[in-house]
Design a protein around this motif. Structure first.
Motif, PDB file in Angstrom:
ATOM      1  N   THR A 139     -18.804  -3.419 -13.142  1.00 15.20           N
ATOM      2  CA  THR A 139     -19.060  -3.095 -13.365  1.00 15.20           C
ATOM      3  C   THR A 139     -17.893  -1.657 -13.014  1.00 15.20           C
ATOM      4  O   THR A 139     -17.801  -0.536 -13.737  1.00 15.20           O
ATOM      5  N   ASP A 140     -17.363  -1.772 -11.742  1.00 13.93           N
ATOM      6  CA  ASP A 140     -16.880  -0.858 -10.892  1.00 13.93           C
ATOM      7  C   ASP A 140     -16.055  -1.370 -10.465  1.00 13.93           C
ATOM      8  O   ASP A 140     -15.086  -1.459  -9.799  1.00 13.93           O
ATOM      9  N   THR A 141     -14.850  -2.886 -11.239  1.00 14.18           N
ATOM     10  CA  THR A 141     -13.680  -2.411 -10.526  1.00 14.18           C
ATOM     11  C   THR A 141     -12.336  -1.849 -10.890  1.00 14.18           C
ATOM     12  O   THR A 141     -11.551  -1.946  -9.873  1.00 14.18           O
ATOM     13  N   GLY A 142     -12.145  -0.979 -11.896  1.00 14.78           N
ATOM     14  CA  GLY A 142     -11.251  -0.191 -12.417  1.00 14.78           C
ATOM     15  C   GLY A 142     -11.476   0.534 -11.658  1.00 14.78           C
ATOM     16  O   GLY A 142     -10.214   1.426 -11.104  1.00 14.78           O
ATOM     17  N   THR A 143     -12.896   1.403 -10.683  1.00 11.73           N
ATOM     18  CA  THR A 143     -12.819   2.627 -10.151  1.00 11.73           C
ATOM     19  C   THR A 143     -12.355   1.548  -9.011  1.00 11.73           C
ATOM     20  O   THR A 143     -11.487   3.073  -8.473  1.00 11.73           O
ATOM     21  N   MET A 144     -12.340   0.563  -8.519  1.00 15.10           N
ATOM     22  CA  MET A 144     -11.977  -0.139  -7.006  1.00 15.10           C
ATOM     23  C   MET A 144     -10.295   0.281  -6.995  1.00 15.10           C
ATOM     24  O   MET A 144      -9.773   0.670  -6.001  1.00 15.10           O
ATOM     25  N   LEU A 145      -9.888   0.055  -7.800  1.00 25.40           N
ATOM     26  CA  LEU A 145      -8.434  -0.097  -7.988  1.00 25.40           C
ATOM     27  C   LEU A 145      -8.146   0.487  -8.092  1.00 25.40           C
ATOM     28  O   LEU A 145      -6.405   1.268  -7.786  1.00 25.40           O
ATOM     29  N   GLY A 146      -8.641   1.455  -8.875  1.00 23.73           N
ATOM     30  CA  GLY A 146      -8.630   3.548  -9.222  1.00 23.73           C
ATOM     31  C   GLY A 146      -8.158   3.507  -7.315  1.00 23.73           C
ATOM     32  O   GLY A 146      -7.126   4.720  -6.941  1.00 23.73           O
ATOM     33  N   LEU A 147      -8.833   3.812  -7.372  1.00 21.96           N
ATOM     34  CA  LEU A 147      -8.703   3.856  -5.181  1.00 21.96           C
ATOM     35  C   LEU A 147      -7.740   3.375  -5.016  1.00 21.96           C
ATOM     36  O   LEU A 147      -7.337   3.884  -4.431  1.00 21.96           O
ATOM     37  N   CYS A 148      -7.954   2.185  -5.340  1.00 24.18           N
ATOM     38  CA  CYS A 148      -6.697   1.752  -4.508  1.00 24.18           C
ATOM     39  C   CYS A 148      -5.000   2.290  -4.422  1.00 24.18           C
ATOM     40  O   CYS A 148      -4.513   2.106  -4.026  1.00 24.18           O
ATOM     41  N   ALA A 149      -5.346   2.185  -6.187  1.00 21.30           N
ATOM     42  CA  ALA A 149      -3.834   2.946  -6.473  1.00 21.30           C
ATOM     43  C   ALA A 149      -3.277   4.668  -6.073  1.00 21.30           C
ATOM     44  O   ALA A 149      -2.313   4.718  -6.060  1.00 21.30           O
ATOM     45  N   SER A 150      -4.472   4.597  -5.445  1.00 20.07           N
ATOM     46  CA  SER A 150      -4.323   5.730  -4.987  1.00 20.07           C
ATOM     47  C   SER A 150      -3.665   6.547  -3.650  1.00 20.07           C
ATOM     48  O   SER A 150      -3.199   7.266  -2.845  1.00 20.07           O
ATOM     49  N   VAL A 151      -3.219   4.720  -2.748  1.00 14.66           N
ATOM     50  CA  VAL A 151      -3.177   5.021  -1.481  1.00 14.66           C
ATOM     51  C   VAL A 151      -1.255   5.700  -0.830  1.00 14.66           C
ATOM     52  O   VAL A 151      -1.382   5.666  -0.723  1.00 14.66           O
ATOM     53  N   GLN A 152      -1.213   4.530  -2.120  1.00 16.62           N
ATOM     54  CA  GLN A 152       0.610   4.683  -2.001  1.00 16.62           C
ATOM     55  C   GLN A 152       0.725   6.533  -3.124  1.00 16.62           C
ATOM     56  O   GLN A 152       1.805   7.248  -1.935  1.00 16.62           O
ATOM     57  N   PRO A 153      -0.282   7.379  -3.857  1.00 19.73           N
ATOM     58  CA  PRO A 153       0.503   8.320  -3.847  1.00 19.73           C
ATOM     59  C   PRO A 153       0.278   9.036  -2.418  1.00 19.73           C
ATOM     60  O   PRO A 153       0.499  10.023  -2.901  1.00 19.73           O
ATOM     61  N   LEU A 154      -1.045   9.018  -2.201  1.00 18.16           N
ATOM     62  CA  LEU A 154      -1.209   9.745  -0.553  1.00 18.16           C
ATOM     63  C   LEU A 154      -0.092  10.063  -0.110  1.00 18.16           C
ATOM     64  O   LEU A 154      -0.252  10.660   1.217  1.00 18.16           O
ATOM     65  N   THR A 155       0.435   8.536   0.095  1.00 17.37           N
ATOM     66  CA  THR A 155       1.769   8.458   1.504  1.00 17.37           C
ATOM     67  C   THR A 155       2.411   8.849   0.398  1.00 17.37           C
ATOM     68  O   THR A 155       3.789  10.089   1.696  1.00 17.37           O
ATOM     69  N   ARG A 156       3.024   9.274  -0.473  1.00 17.30           N
ATOM     70  CA  ARG A 156       3.861   9.604  -1.254  1.00 17.30           C
ATOM     71  C   ARG A 156       3.775  11.797  -0.705  1.00 17.30           C
ATOM     72  O   ARG A 156       4.695  12.399  -1.483  1.00 17.30           O
ATOM     73  N   THR A 157       2.253  12.089  -1.069  1.00 12.23           N
ATOM     74  CA  THR A 157       2.527  13.582  -0.894  1.00 12.23           C
ATOM     75  C   THR A 157       2.454  14.259   1.131  1.00 12.23           C
ATOM     76  O   THR A 157       2.833  14.718   0.605  1.00 12.23           O
ATOM     77  N   VAL A 158       1.478  13.400   2.083  1.00  7.41           N
ATOM     78  CA  VAL A 158       1.762  14.117   2.869  1.00  7.41           C
ATOM     79  C   VAL A 158       3.556  12.905   3.473  1.00  7.41           C
ATOM     80  O   VAL A 158       3.573  13.726   5.010  1.00  7.41           O
ATOM     81  N   GLY A 159       3.510  11.607   3.119  1.00  5.71           N
ATOM     82  CA  GLY A 159       5.160  11.793   4.049  1.00  5.71           C
ATOM     83  C   GLY A 159       6.374  12.123   4.191  1.00  5.71           C
ATOM     84  O   GLY A 159       6.324  12.299   5.576  1.00  5.71           O
ATOM     85  N   PRO A 160       6.677  12.143   2.833  1.00  5.89           N
ATOM     86  CA  PRO A 160       7.943  13.764   3.314  1.00  5.89           C
ATOM     87  C   PRO A 160       8.266  14.232   4.591  1.00  5.89           C
ATOM     88  O   PRO A 160       8.511  14.093   5.114  1.00  5.89           O
ATOM     89  N   THR A 161       6.746  14.952   4.772  1.00  5.97           N
ATOM     90  CA  THR A 161       6.421  15.918   6.156  1.00  5.97           C
ATOM     91  C   THR A 161       6.479  15.185   7.147  1.00  5.97           C
ATOM     92  O   THR A 161       7.176  15.690   7.442  1.00  5.97           O
ATOM     93  N   ILE A 162       5.549  14.495   7.102  1.00  8.11           N
ATOM     94  CA  ILE A 162       5.342  13.970   9.399  1.00  8.11           C
ATOM     95  C   ILE A 162       7.249  12.812   9.024  1.00  8.11           C
ATOM     96  O   ILE A 162       7.200  13.159  10.331  1.00  8.11           O
ATOM     97  N   GLY A 163       7.531  12.222   8.198  1.00  7.44           N
ATOM     98  CA  GLY A 163       8.478  11.105   8.050  1.00  7.44           C
ATOM     99  C   GLY A 163       9.690  12.154   7.995  1.00  7.44           C
ATOM    100  O   GLY A 163      10.428  12.293   9.133  1.00  7.44           O
ATOM    101  N   GLY A 164       9.863  13.096   8.028  1.00  4.45           N
ATOM    102  CA  GLY A 164      10.652  14.257   7.450  1.00  4.45           C
ATOM    103  C   GLY A 164      11.867  15.196   9.755  1.00  4.45           C
ATOM    104  O   GLY A 164      12.101  14.612   9.723  1.00  4.45           O
ATOM    105  N   LEU A 165       9.909  14.658   9.747  1.00  7.47           N
ATOM    106  CA  LEU A 165       9.585  15.580  11.365  1.00  7.47           C
ATOM    107  C   LEU A 165       9.998  14.480  12.720  1.00  7.47           C
ATOM    108  O   LEU A 165      10.842  14.704  13.146  1.00  7.47           O
ATOM    109  N   LEU A 166       9.119  13.191  11.968  1.00  9.11           N
ATOM    110  CA  LEU A 166       9.705  12.173  13.026  1.00  9.11           C
ATOM    111  C   LEU A 166      10.898  11.638  13.130  1.00  9.11           C
ATOM    112  O   LEU A 166      11.193  11.558  14.295  1.00  9.11           O
ATOM    113  N   TYR A 167      11.801  11.530  12.142  1.00  7.48           N
ATOM    114  CA  TYR A 167      13.322  11.438  11.873  1.00  7.48           C
ATOM    115  C   TYR A 167      14.144  11.667  12.776  1.00  7.48           C
ATOM    116  O   TYR A 167      15.332  12.216  13.632  1.00  7.48           O
TER     117      TYR A 167
END
Length: 423
Positions: free
Chosen positions: A359-387
């Motif tokens: 009954t919770d597989t969709g919710t779990m996959l929704g949490l998994c799908a949030s991993v990439q947007p999390l990277t896209r949200t904080v990644g540009p700032t961190i990646g730009g500073l490191l680069y």
């Protein structure tokens, strides 16, 4: 095997409708490929549209961050909606939101309308654009646990088709008919996807016993926005360690991919056409590895062994990335990078869906799908500073260090679980 056959025989008459189980799975793959093709069509025109509207790199970064934040917030809620309302409602809602997304994007191309305002407004429907997690839920519900890694891996073929066909169509249509054309075509394609989802996908792909359990008369009515119910899944046995490995192991390579457009221009000295060829090569590799290789490996090795292998290859690729000096070196290490990304995503998705109830597989996959947007949200700032501070080799050093620590953790603390709660 007899138990699995009995489960399918019991499930098919009540939930599968006219298409049957194989037809529903095939249509789900086609719908995922359609959505990904449209998404990469949009990616191919967005930088040019932003430049035409006068957005500077900072404003363009805000636009990308807005998209990432909305996807991050919408993923778990959409997954819970999919569990409660079923596959048909989830896929239809996602395609309708995408239709609105592309219509607003097409309107932003018109010189008679406030383009910048419409461009930012076009990001708003993305909070409900989660066709890929919905497709993963359908595949998860309709496959047995031993088949799941291979079945989820075949979605990599859809991703590869989306990268290649979407990039090709986006460039061709925008050159021939203008920047608005890919957005108009994508809106019509997503409207078709909504119609196919509503008419051909069964209302629920979960078993009859699971549906009855979710709809017990005496049970309290569940809210889609119940954040406690969403976060509760992370505290189940065997979930949090796997989820943290999924987030941490792929984060360094995510930073590199976010900065890749700048790296390809500044470090590799590539022209736009050459960068496009490289992305096509990336798409082909993903099609082959995730669609064909991961499935075969999953039949011969355990999921925990594949997870350790993906992290170990990340370590080797990180070392090679720290030492690379030209585009040829990157082409040689790209197969290892793609293998690690594909194996990490497929194996962790499979392990996490097995660790929660059906009954919770969709919710779990929704949490998994949030991993990439999390990277896209904080990644540009961190990646730009490191680069800017350390150059390209820092991405290899970070990937090497992070994944070496994760590999030691996996070696000392097995994360596999016994049994399967989803069946």
């Amino acid at each position: 095997m007899q138990g699995a056959a009995a489960h399918r025989a019991h499930q098919a008459p009540s939930t599968m409708g006219a298409l049957g189980r194989p037809g529903t799975i095939l249509l789900t793959y086609l719908l995922a490929a359609l959505e990904l093709t449209c998404l990469f069509m949009q990616f191919s025109i967005l930088p040019y549209l932003s430049r035409r509207l006068g957005l500077d790199p900072v404003a363009f970064g805000y636009l990308q961050t807005t998209f990432g934040v909305l996807q991050l917030l919408g993923g778990p809620i959409f997954g819970r909606f999919a569990d409660q309302r079923g596959a048909r409602a989830a896929l239809s809602l996602s395609f309708l939101a995408a239709t609105a997304f592309y219509l607003l994007l097409a309107a932003a191309c018109s010189p008679a309308l406030p383009g910048v305002l419409l461009l930012f407004a076009s990001r708003l429907p993305s909070v409900l654009m989660h066709t890929l997690p919905a497709a993963q839920m359908v595949i998860t519900d309709l496959t047995e646990p031993e088949e799941r890694p291979a079945a989820l891996g075949r979605l990599g073929l859809c991703f590869g088709v989306g990268v290649i066909l979407g990039s090709l169509l986006g460039g061709t249509l925008s050159t021939a008919c203008g920047l608005h054309c890919p957005a108009v075509v994508a809106s019509m394609a997503n409207l078709l996807g909504a119609v196919l989802s509503f008419t051909c996908i069964p209302a629920s792909t979960k078993g009859a016993s699971v549906s009855a359990q979710a709809a017990q008369p005496g049970a309290p009515k569940l809210s889609v926005f119940d954040l406690k119910a969403i976060t509760r899944l992370l505290l189940l046995p065997g979930v949090l360690p796997v989820f943290l490995v999924k987030v941490a192991s792929g984060f360094p390579s995510g930073l590199f991919m976010i900065m890749f457009s700048i790296i390809s221009m500044d470090f590799f000295q590539l022209e736009a056409a050459q960068a496009g060829y490289l992305m096509s090569f990336f798409g082909i590799l993903q099609m082959v590895i995730q669609g064909l290789v991961i499935g075969r490996l999953s039949r011969r090795f355990s999921e925990e062994a594949l997870l350790r292998a993906s992290v170990l290859v990340f370590v080797v690729v990180g070392l090679a990335m720290a030492l690379m000096s030209n585009i040829l070196h990157f082409c040689f290490l790209m197969p290892g990078l793609v293998f690690s990304l594909c194996a990490l995503n497929v194996v962790t998705d499979s392990m996490l869906t097995k660790a929660v109830s059906a009954t919770d597989t969709g919710t779990m996959l929704g949490l998994c799908a949030s991993v990439q947007p999390l990277t896209r949200t904080v990644g540009p700032t961190i990646g730009g500073l490191l680069y800017r501070s350390f150059g390209v080799p820092i991405f290899g050093h970070v990937q090497l260090a992070v994944n070496f620590v994760i590999f030691l953790f996996l070696w000392r603390n097995p994360v596999s679980h016994k049994g399967d709660k989803a069946r």
